[in-house]
Motif scaffolding. Structure first.
Motif, PDB file in Angstrom:
ATOM      1  N   HIS A  42       0.838  -1.190   0.000  1.00  0.00           N
ATOM      2  CA  HIS A  42       0.000   0.000   0.000  1.00  0.00           C
ATOM      3  C   HIS A  42       0.868   1.232   0.000  1.00  0.00           C
ATOM      4  O   HIS A  42       2.046   1.193   0.271  1.00  0.00           O
ATOM      5  N   SER A  43       0.256   2.333  -0.315  1.00  0.00           N
ATOM      6  CA  SER A  43       0.945   3.611  -0.322  1.00  0.00           C
ATOM      7  C   SER A  43       0.337   4.479   0.758  1.00  0.00           C
ATOM      8  O   SER A  43      -0.864   4.680   0.796  1.00  0.00           O
ATOM      9  N   LYS A  44       1.153   4.986   1.660  1.00  0.00           N
ATOM     10  CA  LYS A  44       0.643   5.823   2.744  1.00  0.00           C
ATOM     11  C   LYS A  44       0.563   7.287   2.324  1.00  0.00           C
ATOM     12  O   LYS A  44       0.258   8.141   3.127  1.00  0.00           O
ATOM     13  N   VAL A  45       0.810   7.583   1.066  1.00  0.00           N
ATOM     14  CA  VAL A  45       0.890   8.962   0.634  1.00  0.00           C
ATOM     15  C   VAL A  45      -0.458   9.545   0.238  1.00  0.00           C
ATOM     16  O   VAL A  45      -0.936  10.490   0.833  1.00  0.00           O
ATOM     17  N   THR A  46      -1.107   8.989  -0.748  1.00  0.00           N
ATOM     18  CA  THR A  46      -2.331   9.567  -1.283  1.00  0.00           C
ATOM     19  C   THR A  46      -3.405   8.502  -1.444  1.00  0.00           C
ATOM     20  O   THR A  46      -3.164   7.481  -2.074  1.00  0.00           O
ATOM     21  N   PRO A  47      -4.582   8.749  -0.893  1.00  0.00           N
ATOM     22  CA  PRO A  47      -5.667   7.799  -1.145  1.00  0.00           C
ATOM     23  C   PRO A  47      -5.942   7.693  -2.640  1.00  0.00           C
ATOM     24  O   PRO A  47      -5.906   8.691  -3.355  1.00  0.00           O
ATOM     25  N   VAL A  48      -6.215   6.499  -3.098  1.00  0.00           N
ATOM     26  CA  VAL A  48      -6.411   6.246  -4.512  1.00  0.00           C
ATOM     27  C   VAL A  48      -7.833   6.572  -4.957  1.00  0.00           C
ATOM     28  O   VAL A  48      -8.035   7.189  -5.985  1.00  0.00           O
ATOM     29  N   ASP A  75      -8.577   2.420   0.353  1.00  0.00           N
ATOM     30  CA  ASP A  75      -8.273   3.629  -0.404  1.00  0.00           C
ATOM     31  C   ASP A  75      -6.782   3.861  -0.568  1.00  0.00           C
ATOM     32  O   ASP A  75      -6.381   4.724  -1.355  1.00  0.00           O
ATOM     33  N   ILE A  76      -5.951   3.126   0.171  1.00  0.00           N
ATOM     34  CA  ILE A  76      -4.505   3.343   0.069  1.00  0.00           C
ATOM     35  C   ILE A  76      -3.758   2.149  -0.505  1.00  0.00           C
ATOM     36  O   ILE A  76      -2.536   2.149  -0.543  1.00  0.00           O
ATOM     37  N   GLU A 119      -5.737  -2.171  -8.424  1.00  0.00           N
ATOM     38  CA  GLU A 119      -5.973  -3.494  -9.018  1.00  0.00           C
ATOM     39  C   GLU A 119      -6.264  -4.555  -7.953  1.00  0.00           C
ATOM     40  O   GLU A 119      -6.731  -5.650  -8.274  1.00  0.00           O
ATOM     41  N   ASN A 120      -6.009  -4.237  -6.688  1.00  0.00           N
ATOM     42  CA  ASN A 120      -6.269  -5.169  -5.596  1.00  0.00           C
ATOM     43  C   ASN A 120      -7.569  -4.875  -4.857  1.00  0.00           C
ATOM     44  O   ASN A 120      -7.825  -5.443  -3.802  1.00  0.00           O
ATOM     45  N   VAL A 121      -8.366  -3.979  -5.416  1.00  0.00           N
ATOM     46  CA  VAL A 121      -9.658  -3.612  -4.828  1.00  0.00           C
ATOM     47  C   VAL A 121     -10.728  -3.777  -5.895  1.00  0.00           C
ATOM     48  O   VAL A 121     -10.531  -3.389  -7.048  1.00  0.00           O
ATOM     49  N   GLY A 122     -11.862  -4.370  -5.512  1.00  0.00           N
ATOM     50  CA  GLY A 122     -12.927  -4.558  -6.490  1.00  0.00           C
ATOM     51  C   GLY A 122     -14.225  -5.003  -5.849  1.00  0.00           C
ATOM     52  O   GLY A 122     -14.356  -5.070  -4.626  1.00  0.00           O
ATOM     53  N   CYS A 177     -10.718  -3.408   6.392  1.00  0.00           N
ATOM     54  CA  CYS A 177     -10.190  -2.730   5.206  1.00  0.00           C
ATOM     55  C   CYS A 177     -11.258  -1.913   4.482  1.00  0.00           C
ATOM     56  O   CYS A 177     -10.960  -0.873   3.902  1.00  0.00           O
ATOM     57  N   ALA A 178     -12.496  -2.390   4.512  1.00  0.00           N
ATOM     58  CA  ALA A 178     -13.567  -1.782   3.708  1.00  0.00           C
ATOM     59  C   ALA A 178     -14.315  -0.660   4.404  1.00  0.00           C
ATOM     60  O   ALA A 178     -14.891   0.204   3.737  1.00  0.00           O
ATOM     61  N   ILE A 179     -14.317  -0.648   5.728  1.00  0.00           N
ATOM     62  CA  ILE A 179     -15.026   0.391   6.486  1.00  0.00           C
ATOM     63  C   ILE A 179     -14.011   1.399   6.992  1.00  0.00           C
ATOM     64  O   ILE A 179     -12.944   1.026   7.488  1.00  0.00           O
ATOM     65  N   ASN A 180     -14.346   2.672   6.891  1.00  0.00           N
ATOM     66  CA  ASN A 180     -13.486   3.715   7.443  1.00  0.00           C
ATOM     67  C   ASN A 180     -13.440   3.522   8.957  1.00  0.00           C
ATOM     68  O   ASN A 180     -14.457   3.654   9.635  1.00  0.00           O
TER      69      ASN A 180
END
Length: 156
Positions: free
Chosen positions: A4-10, A64-65, A69-72, A110-113
């Motif tokens: 994951h990237s901790k920089v910008t939500p996708v 979101d981070i 391609e790993n979210v669907g 992972c799916a719920i804020n």
């Protein structure tokens, strides 16, 4: 490969019904979790010690981070207890879906804020309010029963 990237939500505007994570990604992430928190970390501890710290500055969901391609759209809804060892949860899911590594599972941490801010948890409540839609959208619910049967005491 970064998990994951901790920089910008996708994609913060993704509906909660589209927040499944790829099984192969979940299995890879579980190895990182085990290295960071140990093999006995519960799902609740993973949420508190990894998910929330990784998403708190952006106030977003964990999905979101991670790489898009790993979210669907989820094929499976996972029902489980947060007091169960996370490694065991992922092992059960991986075993059940061993021939479907590219399928998507809906996992609440992972799916719920998971963040609560000045909105007093409204983002989380909005995600939770759509659970029935998520269950309907998924083709199957994977009910992961722990040794003590705590999963059976879920309020939803």
């Amino acid at each position: 490969m970064g998990l994951h990237s901790k920089v910008t939500p996708v994609n913060e505007d993704r509906p909660v019904t589209e927040c499944g994570i790829r099984v192969s990604w979940l299995c890879s992430w579980a190895k990182v979790v085990e290295q960071d928190l140990g093999p006995d970390a519960t799902t609740g501890e993973v949420c508190a010690q990894l998910v929330i710290p990784s998403t708190s500055s952006k106030r977003c969901r964990y999905v979101d981070i991670i790489e898009p391609e790993n979210v669907g759209s989820p094929h499976y809804f996972i029902s489980h207890t947060w007091s169960w060892r996370f490694a065991m949860l992922v092992e059960v899911v991986a075993q059940r879906l061993q021939h479907e590594p590219d399928s998507f599972v809906w996992l609440d941490i992972c799916a719920i804020n998971q963040n609560k801010y000045e909105d007093k948890g409204e983002l989380q409540l909005d995600d939770i309010s759509h659970l029935a839609s998520v269950v309907r959208k998924a083709k199957t619910t994977l009910f992961c029963l722990d040794e003590e049967g705590k999963t059976l005491t879920r309020i939803w």
